[in-house]
Design a protein around this motif. Structure first.
Motif, PDB file in Angstrom:
ATOM      1  N   UNK A  51      50.081  32.677  52.061  1.00 48.35           N
ATOM      2  CA  UNK A  51      50.085  33.389  50.783  1.00 48.35           C
ATOM      3  C   UNK A  51      48.716  33.954  50.511  1.00 48.35           C
ATOM      4  N   UNK A  52      48.697  35.156  49.978  1.00 50.76           N
ATOM      5  CA  UNK A  52      47.430  35.860  49.726  1.00 50.76           C
ATOM      6  C   UNK A  52      47.136  35.896  48.251  1.00 50.76           C
ATOM      7  N   UNK A  53      45.998  35.339  47.818  1.00 51.85           N
ATOM      8  CA  UNK A  53      45.687  35.383  46.385  1.00 51.85           C
ATOM      9  C   UNK A  53      45.472  36.797  45.908  1.00 51.85           C
ATOM     10  N   UNK A  54      45.894  37.071  44.689  1.00 51.75           N
ATOM     11  CA  UNK A  54      45.681  38.379  44.079  1.00 51.75           C
ATOM     12  C   UNK A  54      44.528  38.273  43.110  1.00 51.75           C
ATOM     13  N   UNK A  55      43.540  39.153  43.245  1.00 53.07           N
ATOM     14  CA  UNK A  55      42.329  39.033  42.437  1.00 53.07           C
ATOM     15  C   UNK A  55      42.551  39.544  41.036  1.00 53.07           C
ATOM     16  N   UNK A  56      41.728  39.139  40.138  1.00 53.06           N
ATOM     17  CA  UNK A  56      41.761  39.584  38.770  1.00 53.06           C
ATOM     18  C   UNK A  56      41.706  38.413  37.834  1.00 53.06           C
ATOM     19  N   UNK A  57      42.187  38.574  36.628  1.00 44.68           N
ATOM     20  CA  UNK A  57      42.291  37.464  35.707  1.00 44.68           C
ATOM     21  C   UNK A  57      41.084  37.288  34.834  1.00 44.68           C
ATOM     22  N   UNK A  58      40.960  36.077  34.351  1.00 40.01           N
ATOM     23  CA  UNK A  58      39.974  35.822  33.317  1.00 40.01           C
ATOM     24  C   UNK A  58      38.731  35.151  33.789  1.00 40.01           C
ATOM     25  N   UNK A  59      38.641  34.684  34.966  1.00 37.39           N
ATOM     26  CA  UNK A  59      37.458  34.003  35.405  1.00 37.39           C
ATOM     27  C   UNK A  59      37.581  33.573  36.809  1.00 37.39           C
ATOM     28  N   UNK A  60      36.505  33.135  37.455  1.00 38.58           N
ATOM     29  CA  UNK A  60      36.547  32.739  38.832  1.00 38.58           C
ATOM     30  C   UNK A  60      37.316  31.461  39.027  1.00 38.58           C
ATOM     31  N   UNK A  61      37.993  31.360  40.186  1.00 37.76           N
ATOM     32  CA  UNK A  61      38.771  30.177  40.522  1.00 37.76           C
ATOM     33  C   UNK A  61      38.973  30.156  41.994  1.00 37.76           C
ATOM     34  N   UNK A  62      39.114  28.964  42.553  1.00 41.43           N
ATOM     35  CA  UNK A  62      39.327  28.863  43.986  1.00 41.43           C
ATOM     36  C   UNK A  62      40.769  29.135  44.366  1.00 41.43           C
ATOM     37  N   UNK A  63      41.759  28.784  43.502  1.00 44.05           N
ATOM     38  CA  UNK A  63      43.166  28.957  43.837  1.00 44.05           C
ATOM     39  C   UNK A  63      43.955  29.342  42.598  1.00 44.05           C
ATOM     40  N   UNK A  64      44.975  30.203  42.717  1.00 45.07           N
ATOM     41  CA  UNK A  64      45.905  30.425  41.605  1.00 45.07           C
ATOM     42  C   UNK A  64      46.765  29.181  41.415  1.00 45.07           C
ATOM     43  N   UNK A  65      47.414  29.066  40.260  1.00 42.69           N
ATOM     44  CA  UNK A  65      48.215  27.882  39.969  1.00 42.69           C
ATOM     45  C   UNK A  65      49.692  28.109  40.262  1.00 42.69           C
ATOM     46  N   UNK A  66      50.095  29.312  40.612  1.00 43.56           N
ATOM     47  CA  UNK A  66      51.502  29.632  40.847  1.00 43.56           C
ATOM     48  C   UNK A  66      51.608  30.458  42.121  1.00 43.56           C
ATOM     49  N   UNK A  67      52.637  30.171  42.917  1.00 46.74           N
ATOM     50  CA  UNK A  67      52.955  31.007  44.073  1.00 46.74           C
ATOM     51  C   UNK A  67      54.134  31.905  43.715  1.00 46.74           C
ATOM     52  N   UNK A  68      54.037  33.160  44.071  1.00 46.06           N
ATOM     53  CA  UNK A  68      55.145  34.094  43.878  1.00 46.06           C
ATOM     54  C   UNK A  68      55.668  34.474  45.257  1.00 46.06           C
ATOM     55  N   UNK A  69      56.920  34.133  45.538  1.00 47.55           N
ATOM     56  CA  UNK A  69      57.566  34.511  46.797  1.00 47.55           C
ATOM     57  C   UNK A  69      58.417  35.742  46.530  1.00 47.55           C
ATOM     58  N   UNK A  70      58.157  36.798  47.276  1.00 50.12           N
ATOM     59  CA  UNK A  70      58.873  38.063  47.056  1.00 50.12           C
ATOM     60  C   UNK A  70      59.799  38.327  48.230  1.00 50.12           C
ATOM     61  N   UNK A  71      61.110  38.259  47.984  1.00 54.75           N
ATOM     62  CA  UNK A  71      62.101  38.581  49.005  1.00 54.75           C
ATOM     63  C   UNK A  71      62.421  40.065  48.905  1.00 54.75           C
ATOM     64  N   UNK A  72      61.872  40.857  49.827  1.00 55.03           N
ATOM     65  CA  UNK A  72      62.044  42.309  49.770  1.00 55.03           C
ATOM     66  C   UNK A  72      61.763  42.902  51.144  1.00 55.03           C
TER      67      UNK A  72
END
Length: 699
Positions: A16-37
């Motif tokens: 899984x590839x983290x998507x940048x942005x948001x409100x502040x620096x972090x090592x990992x997002x808290x949610x994984x989004x799986x896209x079936x497409x």
């Protein structure tokens, strides 16, 4: 704002590839989004809409999607593209059967959205959304889905704490979705009311977010960050994005128990400086729980204020050190400890201000835009401040675009790609003029392109290519060259032509003098003293050095003609050339009188040979191949010494070993000079001169 690349690998084993942005620096997002497409364009739109809230994992099959949902360690959201499956309802049911805590979103083509929604009626799908993706609406729904996924995951694994030892339970004030999987006693009316209140609050927040993105707000919308269009071959100008933010988590659960026991635990936590950590066993939790049990308890209220005082100091310390993630977490706990404290709004405003300043200092405009959007949604930042922030971001974005385009113009000029195609200096200058016609960078880039086109025109003019000259002059005018620029070009061209002519004259004169020294007076035809002097005479007839060089050439020609006449050879060609270069009729007649009357008639050849005196004898060069192979030998050459003392008609008559030293011997003899014998007052040729040249290795 980052987006998934359209050429990304779609392997099921892809991390899984983290998507940048948001409100502040972090090592990992808290949610994984799986896209079936199977659509890369859909992945791109989804990545842009997520805006750093989660990591994205694209898959092609339902089995691969379910495998990721089950094995993932974070909260899971499944995005299902209805175009990628044959039976949407069956796919949803299968996914939820294998991963019941996952939150499912279905995207269908706008024309089929109602039909898909009807097919999914009664299922546990979180929402059905249209494609192409409506960014604002989808972002609002995704925020709700992510929150739902986080709550579902945390609600199923509530930790046991030290409070359990005191006959207390971890209980209320969790989001409704977190409680969905937890069995509550039917008679717990207070908890049920709390759940209902939390659910209503969540629905209200989701509705507010949807209305905000659907209808806008009273505040101006954030200005889009402009980026310069660049072709695939051009070096792209990308704004560096911030790391994905860590979600700010606060301990909203309460501990139920006796007030005295809660206060005792709070006192111990305060003594041990466990103000907000560890989770489930800290002063903030116990004081809040005591207030919830007895709102009038003065010690509990005072304890919360003391915790708030500590957190306020920690917040300011973290903010001063630019530890924004820590500051945001501390601020969240501060608001829990003292929700009515007016400093909370001030702290939040300062946090947004500092984060924005850092993003702008790093030239991270997308991060800055995210911060402004979050600040607007928080409601703590005044409208005029938001307006100033947006204006600053827009200005910086425009400056970045101008700087980028100006850099592309300079790069293409440097590469020589001036006017042809979309990836040329001309194309980028047109974009730059359209974006910022009065900018100093635009003026500078325009001036440089004009100068480059005029240089091309000058080079074409010096090469006498009139068509190319006119073409580049037209390009210079198209780039914005004024009449003054063209006049300056004409003046420069005149000076360049004069310098080129002077350089050519100096070159011809130098070559002529070199050929005179070497005795190459008329041969070879296009590499002789006569040839280069003719070039000089045609190009620069007024050259001051021409007369001197011509006089020297005519003298050498008369001398050579005199020697030829004295030896009975023809001298007419040399006499004609001597006359052409200024020899007097008297000198020519004197030489002609010698023709037919060889001055060396009756002279003994042996006497002539014996009278030869060598004036200069350069040693031969030892051939490298022979030297490296330790070969020695000798060469016997025969030649004629003419009336000028030069050697000619050189030939090898014997060589040992053959062909090894021949060329070196001939080259050496060519540079020998003799004092020719004089017979009857005139120098004569001496044919048949032989000499042996030895090539011996050093001992």
């Amino acid at each position: 704002m980052a987006s998934a690349p359209s050429t990304a690998s779609r392997s099921s084993s892809e991390a899984a590839t983290p998507v940048s942005g948001g409100t502040g620096p972090s090592s990992q997002p808290s949610v994984d989004v799986t896209a079936l497409t199977t659509r890369d364009d859909f992945l791109l739109e989804l990545g842009q809409t997520l805006d750093g809230q989660a990591s994205v994992r694209p898959v092609d099959t339902l089995d691969a999607a379910c495998e990721g949902l089950v094995s993932g360690k974070r909260a899971q959201v499944l995005v299902l593209d209805a175009r990628a499956v044959s039976n949407v309802r069956a796919a949803v049911d299968t996914a939820l059967a294998r991963a019941p805590r996952a939150v499912v979103l279905v995207f269908a083509e706008a024309s089929a959205e109602k039909q898909v929604g009807a097919a999914l009626k009664g299922s546990k799908v979180f929402a059905v959304l249209p494609t192409p993706v409506d960014a604002r609406k989808t972002q609002a729904v995704l925020e709700g889905a992510i929150a739902e996924a986080q709550a579902a995951r945390s609600g199923g694994s509530a930790p046991r704490t030290a409070a359990a030892d005191a006959d207390m339970t971890i209980g209320a004030f969790r989001p409704a979705s977190a409680e969905a999987g937890t069995t509550r006693p039917a008679g717990d009316g207070k908890s049920r009311l709390l759940l209902i209140a939390a659910a209503v609050a969540a629905l209200g927040a989701a509705g507010g977010a949807y209305w905000y993105f659907s209808h806008g707000s009273s505040q101006p919308a954030p200005a889009p960050v402009a980026t310069a269009p660049t072709p695939a071959t051009a070096p792209a100008h990308q704004v560096e994005e911030a790391a994905p933010p860590a979600p700010v988590t606060t301990e909203t659960s309460l501990v139920h128990g006796k007030v005295d026991e809660l206060l005792e635990k709070a006192r111990l936590a305060m003594h041990e400086r466990r103000f907000t950590e560890p989770a489930g066993d800290n002063a903030l939790l116990y004081y809040r729980s005591a207030v919830a049990a007895d709102a009038a308890n003065g010690e509990a209220q005072d304890g919360l204020q003391r915790v708030a005082g500590v957190l306020g100091g920690r917040f300011e310390e973290a903010l001063a050190a630019a530890r924004f993630e820590e500051a945001a977490q501390t601020l969240a706990n501060f608001k829990l400890a003292s929700p009515a404290d007016p400093r909370g709004a001030q702290f939040e405003l300062h946090l947004y201000s500092q984060e924005l300043a850092r993003a702008l200092a790093d030239a991270n405009l997308e991060r800055a835009a995210v911060i402004v959007r979050q600040a607007q949604q928080s409601g703590v930042v005044p409208a005029d401040v938001l307006g100033k922030w947006r204006t600053d971001i827009t200005r910086r974005a425009e400056d970045a675009k101008v700087t980028h385009l100006a850099g592309l113009v300079q790069d293409r000029i440097h590469d020589g790609r001036l006017v042809d195609g979309d990836d040329s200096a001309k194309s980028y200058l047109a974009q730059l003029v359209a974006a910022a016609p009065a900018s100093a960078a635009t003026v500078h880039a325009q001036r440089d392109l004009i100068a480059a086109c005029l240089k091309k025109a000058r080079d074409a003019a010096l090469a006498k290519n009139g068509a190319e000259q006119e073409r580049w002059l037209a390009e210079a005018r198209s780039a914005g060259a004024k009449s003054a620029d063209i006049l300056a070009f004409q003046k420069d061209l005149t000076g360049s032509r004069q310098k080129a002519a002077q350089a050519e004259s100096e070159r011809n004169l130098a070559l002529a003098r070199e050929r005179l020294r070497d005795g190459r007076l008329t041969d070879p035809a296009q590499d002789s003293a006569a040839f280069y002097l003719a070039q000089l005479q045609a190009a620069d007839p007024a050259n001051a050095a021409l007369a001197e060089a011509s006089h020297e050439l005519s003298g050498k020609l008369l001398e050579r003609a005199r020697g030829a006449a004295g030896s009975g050879r023809g001298a007419d060609a040399d006499l004609a050339q001597a006359k052409r270069w200024g020899a007097s009729d008297k000198d020519i007649a004197a030489v002609q009188a010698l023709q037919g009357q060889p001055k060396n008639a009756g002279a003994d050849p042996a006497t002539l040979l014996a009278s030869l005196k060598r004036l200069r004898a350069s040693p031969p060069d030892y051939p490298d191949n022979a030297f490296n192979q330790h070969i020695s030998g000798s060469v016997t050459v025969q030649f004629t010494v003419d009336g000028n003392g030069d050697t000619r008609d050189i030939r090898v008559i014997e060589a040992t070993p053959p062909g090894v030293f021949d060329r070196a011997a001939i080259n050496a003899v060519k540079h020998w000079r003799y004092a020719p014998p004089v017979v009857n007052g005139a120098p004569v040729d001496v044919p048949g001169v032989k000499t042996l040249i030895r090539f011996e290795l050093p001992k």
